[in-house]
Design a protein around this motif. Structure first.
Motif, PDB file in Angstrom:
ATOM      1  N   TYR A 162      38.617  83.516  44.752  1.00 12.57           N
ATOM      2  CA  TYR A 162      39.085  82.278  44.620  1.00 12.57           C
ATOM      3  C   TYR A 162      38.408  80.987  44.102  1.00 12.57           C
ATOM      4  O   TYR A 162      37.357  81.081  44.597  1.00 12.57           O
ATOM      5  CB  TYR A 162      39.915  81.980  45.850  1.00 12.57           C
ATOM      6  N   ALA A 163      38.823  80.371  43.133  1.00 16.42           N
ATOM      7  CA  ALA A 163      38.233  79.385  42.579  1.00 16.42           C
ATOM      8  C   ALA A 163      38.252  78.218  43.494  1.00 16.42           C
ATOM      9  O   ALA A 163      37.203  77.304  43.482  1.00 16.42           O
ATOM     10  CB  ALA A 163      38.790  78.915  41.144  1.00 16.42           C
ATOM     11  N   GLY A 164      39.223  78.045  44.160  1.00 24.22           N
ATOM     12  CA  GLY A 164      39.376  76.879  45.110  1.00 24.22           C
ATOM     13  C   GLY A 164      40.747  77.141  46.086  1.00 24.22           C
ATOM     14  O   GLY A 164      41.185  77.998  46.144  1.00 24.22           O
ATOM     15  N   ALA A 165      40.728  76.151  47.002  1.00 26.47           N
ATOM     16  CA  ALA A 165      41.829  76.271  48.041  1.00 26.47           C
ATOM     17  C   ALA A 165      42.125  74.838  48.521  1.00 26.47           C
ATOM     18  O   ALA A 165      41.361  73.949  48.690  1.00 26.47           O
ATOM     19  CB  ALA A 165      41.234  77.152  49.042  1.00 26.47           C
ATOM     20  N   VAL A 166      43.371  75.026  48.751  1.00 22.19           N
ATOM     21  CA  VAL A 166      43.830  73.844  49.742  1.00 22.19           C
ATOM     22  C   VAL A 166      44.223  74.367  51.051  1.00 22.19           C
ATOM     23  O   VAL A 166      44.844  75.095  51.308  1.00 22.19           O
ATOM     24  CB  VAL A 166      44.960  73.277  49.252  1.00 22.19           C
ATOM     25  N   ASP A 167      43.313  73.894  52.023  1.00 20.70           N
ATOM     26  CA  ASP A 167      43.813  74.581  53.427  1.00 20.70           C
ATOM     27  C   ASP A 167      44.054  73.680  54.473  1.00 20.70           C
ATOM     28  O   ASP A 167      43.357  72.333  54.990  1.00 20.70           O
ATOM     29  CB  ASP A 167      42.219  75.013  53.984  1.00 20.70           C
ATOM     30  N   SER A 168      45.211  73.837  54.914  1.00 22.45           N
ATOM     31  CA  SER A 168      46.050  73.104  55.851  1.00 22.45           C
ATOM     32  C   SER A 168      45.836  73.538  57.230  1.00 22.45           C
ATOM     33  O   SER A 168      46.567  73.123  58.428  1.00 22.45           O
ATOM     34  CB  SER A 168      47.470  72.523  55.463  1.00 22.45           C
ATOM     35  N   VAL A 169      45.197  74.603  57.607  1.00 19.60           N
ATOM     36  CA  VAL A 169      45.230  75.419  58.718  1.00 19.60           C
ATOM     37  C   VAL A 169      44.059  75.406  59.524  1.00 19.60           C
ATOM     38  O   VAL A 169      43.910  75.327  60.627  1.00 19.60           O
ATOM     39  CB  VAL A 169      45.411  76.979  58.449  1.00 19.60           C
ATOM     40  N   GLY A 170      42.681  75.767  58.957  1.00 22.08           N
ATOM     41  CA  GLY A 170      41.556  75.784  59.544  1.00 22.08           C
ATOM     42  C   GLY A 170      41.349  77.171  60.175  1.00 22.08           C
ATOM     43  O   GLY A 170      41.721  78.058  59.794  1.00 22.08           O
ATOM     44  N   GLY A 171      40.340  76.921  61.101  1.00 24.20           N
ATOM     45  CA  GLY A 171      40.005  77.971  61.950  1.00 24.20           C
ATOM     46  C   GLY A 171      39.772  79.386  61.184  1.00 24.20           C
ATOM     47  O   GLY A 171      39.040  79.478  60.230  1.00 24.20           O
ATOM     48  N   LYS A 172      40.251  80.848  61.520  1.00 22.27           N
ATOM     49  CA  LYS A 172      39.800  81.734  60.838  1.00 22.27           C
ATOM     50  C   LYS A 172      40.059  81.910  59.304  1.00 22.27           C
ATOM     51  O   LYS A 172      39.472  82.544  58.439  1.00 22.27           O
ATOM     52  CB  LYS A 172      40.481  83.081  61.599  1.00 22.27           C
ATOM     53  N   LEU A 173      41.120  81.287  59.094  1.00 19.91           N
ATOM     54  CA  LEU A 173      41.647  81.031  57.705  1.00 19.91           C
ATOM     55  C   LEU A 173      40.680  80.374  56.784  1.00 19.91           C
ATOM     56  O   LEU A 173      40.110  80.948  55.694  1.00 19.91           O
ATOM     57  CB  LEU A 173      43.129  80.668  57.470  1.00 19.91           C
ATOM     58  N   LEU A 174      40.225  79.394  57.413  1.00 17.72           N
ATOM     59  CA  LEU A 174      39.070  78.631  56.630  1.00 17.72           C
ATOM     60  C   LEU A 174      37.709  79.282  56.545  1.00 17.72           C
ATOM     61  O   LEU A 174      36.815  79.436  55.567  1.00 17.72           O
ATOM     62  CB  LEU A 174      38.831  76.978  57.313  1.00 17.72           C
ATOM     63  N   GLU A 175      37.479  80.184  57.667  1.00 19.83           N
ATOM     64  CA  GLU A 175      36.358  80.958  57.562  1.00 19.83           C
ATOM     65  C   GLU A 175      36.397  81.992  56.596  1.00 19.83           C
ATOM     66  O   GLU A 175      35.445  81.882  55.894  1.00 19.83           O
ATOM     67  CB  GLU A 175      35.973  81.475  58.972  1.00 19.83           C
ATOM     68  N   THR A 176      37.690  82.556  56.430  1.00 14.88           N
ATOM     69  CA  THR A 176      37.601  83.498  55.353  1.00 14.88           C
ATOM     70  C   THR A 176      37.714  82.880  54.036  1.00 14.88           C
ATOM     71  O   THR A 176      36.685  83.405  52.921  1.00 14.88           O
ATOM     72  CB  THR A 176      39.039  84.262  55.438  1.00 14.88           C
ATOM     73  N   LEU A 177      38.130  81.796  53.820  1.00 16.29           N
ATOM     74  CA  LEU A 177      38.139  81.121  52.559  1.00 16.29           C
ATOM     75  C   LEU A 177      36.621  80.701  52.347  1.00 16.29           C
ATOM     76  O   LEU A 177      36.190  80.955  51.141  1.00 16.29           O
ATOM     77  CB  LEU A 177      38.978  79.825  52.519  1.00 16.29           C
ATOM     78  N   LEU A 178      35.793  80.282  52.829  1.00 26.91           N
ATOM     79  CA  LEU A 178      34.315  79.878  52.738  1.00 26.91           C
ATOM     80  C   LEU A 178      33.535  81.038  52.369  1.00 26.91           C
ATOM     81  O   LEU A 178      32.955  80.892  51.358  1.00 26.91           O
ATOM     82  CB  LEU A 178      33.739  79.232  54.308  1.00 26.91           C
ATOM     83  N   ARG A 179      33.793  82.308  52.910  1.00 30.47           N
ATOM     84  CA  ARG A 179      33.119  83.389  52.213  1.00 30.47           C
ATOM     85  C   ARG A 179      33.893  84.121  51.075  1.00 30.47           C
ATOM     86  O   ARG A 179      32.999  85.047  50.426  1.00 30.47           O
ATOM     87  CB  ARG A 179      33.097  84.622  53.491  1.00 30.47           C
ATOM     88  N   SER A 180      34.837  83.738  50.644  1.00 30.05           N
ATOM     89  CA  SER A 180      35.703  84.336  49.405  1.00 30.05           C
ATOM     90  C   SER A 180      35.855  83.451  48.159  1.00 30.05           C
ATOM     91  O   SER A 180      36.691  83.791  47.295  1.00 30.05           O
ATOM     92  CB  SER A 180      37.045  84.966  49.933  1.00 30.05           C
ATOM     93  N   THR A 181      35.124  82.295  48.305  1.00 32.65           N
ATOM     94  CA  THR A 181      35.333  81.223  47.113  1.00 32.65           C
ATOM     95  C   THR A 181      34.190  81.410  46.095  1.00 32.65           C
ATOM     96  O   THR A 181      33.021  81.842  46.608  1.00 32.65           O
ATOM     97  CB  THR A 181      35.442  79.802  47.731  1.00 32.65           C
TER      98      THR A 181
END
Length: 331
Positions: free
Chosen positions: A220-239
């Motif tokens: 992913y090139a970017g993200a808008v994260d309104s959840v945090g927690g494990k979702l944000l952890e996954t986003l950080l590793r897959s950006t």
């Protein structure tokens, strides 16, 4: 004036109800700035409002209290020559509905520096359909653009996709030509998200990676994260390299377990979005965008208007994670 009144008993029990209170309670506001008195026409319902309505100590420190972090209406009285009686204004963020009596009332009394003139191209209902949620979503999209995430950069993820901020972020991103992947825990909303222009819809369980790998495939090139927690952890590793994540919520938890590898090896940016204390020059610029080149074509379809009498049940709905789209409250 009629308002949603939140009280706390000596035993610590919090109660809330629609009630009549004298407008003199507004005069207790402590401010050295010029003030305006506003006749409120509409407010909105946000997760933060629901927390305030239930007396959450992280939001409300003083009782009694009136929630409502958004309000739109007309100036009744003004100590500031910039505003005249009859002017239509939007008031969002700052301390409205937090330490200051909020928009779930027929009148508010606030520092004039909190108010933005209602743009001519927005109706009061549209302004509250946007409200803090739309303002936050627009800040998130602006952050992606400012950090070089363009439509041609690749997929952009939006988490908590049926919530207020996320719904509006999706609308903005689709309007601007981005390819959007939506993540939601509501299986019933997958078809609706696709109809709104989302390219791919994933369930929360499909998206979250429980492994301890410090980096995942750069998807992913970017993200808008309104959840945090494990979702944000996954986003950080897959950006992807030089990507950006705009973080604006914590419904999935306020803890973040990660490593420095996404930042050092991929140079990604984790951009925190604060809507409450956004400086006025940027605040006005965002509202101008939302009323102009970023004005949403599907805003009305995302909006439901409710009377004040339904506020108590609406609070239960949003706290249970069952709210879809934007709830505007007619004051």
């Amino acid at each position: 004036m009629r308002c949603f009144w939140v009280e706390k008993s000596e035993s610590g029990e919090v109660s809330a109800s629609l009630t009549e209170q004298p407008t003199s309670i507004l005069d207790a506001a402590e401010t050295t700035s010029p003030r305006i008195r506003v006749q409120v026409e509409y407010s909105s319902l946000n997760y933060k409002d629901a927390l305030a309505a239930t007396g959450n100590p992280g939001i409300v420190r003083n009782f009694p209290h009136i929630p409502g972090i958004d309000a739109v209406g007309r100036v009744m009285q003004s100590e500031d020559d910039s505003f005249q009686p009859g002017d239509a204004v939007i008031v969002t963020g700052n301390q409205l509905g937090v330490t200051h009596f909020g928009g779930w009332a027929e009148q508010i009394d606030v520092p004039s520096s909190w108010a933005v003139p209602l743009p001519d191209s927005l109706t009061p209902v549209q302004a509250m359909a946007l409200g803090t949620a739309g303002f936050t979503a627009a800040q998130c999209v602006a952050a992606l653009i400012d950090h070089g995430v363009a439509p041609e950069s690749g997929r952009v993820v939006v988490t908590g996709a049926t919530g207020g901020v996320a719904s509006l972020a999706i609308s903005l991103l689709v309007k601007l030509g981005y390819t959007v992947t939506a993540v939601t825990g509501k299986q019933s909303e997958h078809a609706n998200l696709k109809q709104r222009g989302v390219d791919t819809v994933l369930s929360r369980n499909e998206f979250v990676d429980e492994s301890r790998r410090p980096l995942l495939s750069a998807a992913y090139a970017g993200a808008v994260d309104s959840v945090g927690g494990k979702l944000l952890e996954t986003l950080l590793r897959s950006t992807s390299y030089r990507g950006c994540i705009a973080a604006c919520g914590l419904t999935g938890g306020n803890e973040l377990h990660t490593t420095v590898f996404p930042f050092l090896l991929r140079g990604i940016t984790l951009c925190g979005i604060d809507s409450a204390m956004c400086p006025m020059p940027e605040r006005k610029k965002i509202w101008q965008r939302l009323a102009g080149e970023w004005k949403l074509d599907d805003l009305d379809s995302l909006t439901q208007i409710y009377p004040m009498d339904q506020l108590a049940s609406l609070v239960e709905t949003i706290l249970a994670g069952k709210m879809v789209g934007r709830a505007v409250v007619q004051i």
